[in-house]
Design an enzyme around this catalytic site. Structure first.
Site, mmCIF file in Angstrom:
data_model
loop_
_atom_site.group_PDB
_atom_site.id
_atom_site.type_symbol
_atom_site.label_atom_id
_atom_site.label_comp_id
_atom_site.label_asym_id
_atom_site.label_seq_id
_atom_site.Cartn_x
_atom_site.Cartn_y
_atom_site.Cartn_z
ATOM 1 N N TYR A 1 0.845 -1.195 0.000
ATOM 2 C CA TYR A 1 0.000 0.000 0.000
ATOM 3 C C TYR A 1 0.882 1.247 0.000
ATOM 4 O O TYR A 1 1.651 1.484 0.931
ATOM 5 C CB TYR A 1 -0.927 0.027 1.212
ATOM 6 C CG TYR A 1 -1.978 -1.070 1.241
ATOM 7 C CD1 TYR A 1 -2.220 -1.876 0.131
ATOM 8 C CD2 TYR A 1 -2.735 -1.306 2.374
ATOM 9 C CE1 TYR A 1 -3.178 -2.878 0.149
ATOM 10 C CE2 TYR A 1 -3.700 -2.309 2.413
ATOM 11 C CZ TYR A 1 -3.914 -3.088 1.299
ATOM 12 O OH TYR A 1 -4.865 -4.083 1.327
ATOM 13 N N LEU B 1 -18.027 -3.274 0.359
ATOM 14 C CA LEU B 1 -18.959 -2.356 -0.297
ATOM 15 C C LEU B 1 -18.814 -2.390 -1.817
ATOM 16 O O LEU B 1 -19.181 -1.440 -2.509
ATOM 17 C CB LEU B 1 -18.739 -0.929 0.223
ATOM 18 C CG LEU B 1 -19.016 -0.746 1.715
ATOM 19 C CD1 LEU B 1 -18.661 0.656 2.163
ATOM 20 C CD2 LEU B 1 -20.466 -1.058 2.034
ATOM 21 N N GLY C 1 -16.931 0.315 -3.363
ATOM 22 C CA GLY C 1 -17.640 1.595 -3.213
ATOM 23 C C GLY C 1 -18.933 1.681 -3.980
ATOM 24 O O GLY C 1 -19.747 2.573 -3.741
ATOM 25 N N LEU D 1 -21.588 -0.236 -3.921
ATOM 26 C CA LEU D 1 -22.790 -0.540 -3.135
ATOM 27 C C LEU D 1 -23.243 0.618 -2.255
ATOM 28 O O LEU D 1 -24.312 0.555 -1.641
ATOM 29 C CB LEU D 1 -22.556 -1.784 -2.276
ATOM 30 C CG LEU D 1 -22.522 -3.105 -3.057
ATOM 31 C CD1 LEU D 1 -21.990 -4.237 -2.187
ATOM 32 C CD2 LEU D 1 -23.911 -3.446 -3.588
ATOM 33 N N LYS E 1 -23.397 5.607 -4.777
ATOM 34 C CA LYS E 1 -22.905 6.895 -5.275
ATOM 35 C C LYS E 1 -22.765 6.945 -6.790
ATOM 36 O O LYS E 1 -22.720 8.026 -7.379
ATOM 37 C CB LYS E 1 -21.560 7.236 -4.623
ATOM 38 C CG LYS E 1 -20.395 6.368 -5.071
ATOM 39 C CD LYS E 1 -19.060 6.873 -4.544
ATOM 40 C CE LYS E 1 -18.934 6.689 -3.073
ATOM 41 N NZ LYS E 1 -17.580 7.060 -2.580
#
Length: 320
Positions: free
Chosen positions: A53, A206, A209, A211, A214
């Site tokens: 990361y 999610l 993202g 779900l 947005k």
């Protein structure tokens, strides 16, 4: 926040984990500190990171926060190795030398002498699984890791690693993508984990993202899908195949007077074998949205409807 045992081990993790993929890149030190403080104050313990990361930047940032923002013993610290950066890009390397060298570098960046959970981030087809597993065993026997596991591995690899580690080190966890938009792990990975007493950690609960709802109408300018380095990560779930599931989640949320995010997390928390759902919030406000889901329990009928609309295709040999 509920604390769950990781598989059959004695290690307990919060049922919501905090992911750090964006830390030091899209999430600065002030936002990260606020996230970590809010997460621990809410009863969260599992802090998930990786040597890959931000090329180690996320671990370095965590190292500056442990002790200043929260105490080291307040978190269950999980890091991953097996993907290293070279001049020509990222390379998967599950060799014993690469994994242990990466772990040592992670400990230095994190400012600790051990991690609570050490995972191999990706399968390496060029390295025998026996060798990869030997690195996990040495990580535990040398005191550098308390528990070990795999991430993004197939069911047979989970089973083989658990067998190789049986009787001494033990395989504690398998981390895999799992959400209403990605249920592939239900075919083999989760059944293998359940049979062998291995706990499941779900990343991207999610649906990267999607779900949250947005992206139902457009792509917000400040979203991951609009980011140069994360657009490709989100794009697979922006097509028609995902739309029906997203709409079902949004409809359920309207009926419950909750957010789609809360419904998606509540669904995943209730899936068999899941010890923790790891959310990767970019901002503290986003994390607070996930924390708000903690009191939501889905009605049986609604859960069944979401199961049906998102059901993965299963055929031979899983279903015979």
């Amino acid at each position: 926040m509920e604390q769950r045992h990781l598989g059959r081990t004695g290690l307990r993790v919060s049922r919501l984990g905090l992911g750090t993929m964006t830390w030091s890149r899209d999430t600065d030190e002030h936002e990260a500190a606020e996230q970590l403080r809010d997460f621990v104050d809410a009863g969260g313990t599992l802090l998930d990171t990786s040597a890959s990361y931000a090329d180690g930047g996320a671990e370095e940032l965590i190292g500056t926060l442990l002790g200043d923002v929260v105490a080291r013993d307040e978190v269950v610290l999980c890091t991953k190795a097996g993907v290293r950066r070279t001049g020509s890009g990222a390379v998967v390397d599950g060799s014993r030398g690469a994994l242990l060298t990466s772990l040592d570098a992670s400990l230095a960046r994190l400012g600790t002498d051990h991690v609570d959970l050490f995972l191999v981030q990706s399968p390496d087809p060029r390295t025998p699984l026996d060798e990869t597993v030997s690195a996990l065993r040495l990580a535990v026997t040398s005191g550098r890791a308390r528990y070990v596991g795999l991430a993004n591995h197939a069911g047979w690899q989970v089973a083989r690693a658990a067998t190789l580690l049986e009787g001494d080190t033990g395989l504690a966890a398998v981390e895999a993508e799992y959400s209403l938009l990605q249920r592939g792990v239900e075919r083999e990975v989760l059944p293998a984990a359940a049979a062998l007493g291995v706990g499941a950690l779900a990343w991207s609960p999610l649906g990267r993202g999607v779900l949250t709802g947005k992206y139902r109408r457009t792509i917000p300018a400040d979203s991951r899908a609009a980011s140069p380095h994360l657009a490709g990560f989100v794009e697979p779930y922006l097509g028609r195949d995902s739309a029906a599931v997203v709409e079902a989640v949004a409809t359920a949320a309207d009926g419950l007077e909750r957010t789609p995010l809360e419904v998606a997390l509540a669904w995943l928390r209730g899936r068999p074998g899941v010890s923790s759902a790891v959310v990767g919030a970019r901002t503290a406000a986003q994390l607070r949205g996930s924390l708000a889901s903690e009191d939501l329990e889905l009605p049986v009928e609604l859960r069944r409807a979401l199961d049906e609309v998102s059901a993965p295709e299963v055929g031979y040999p899983e279903r015979f």
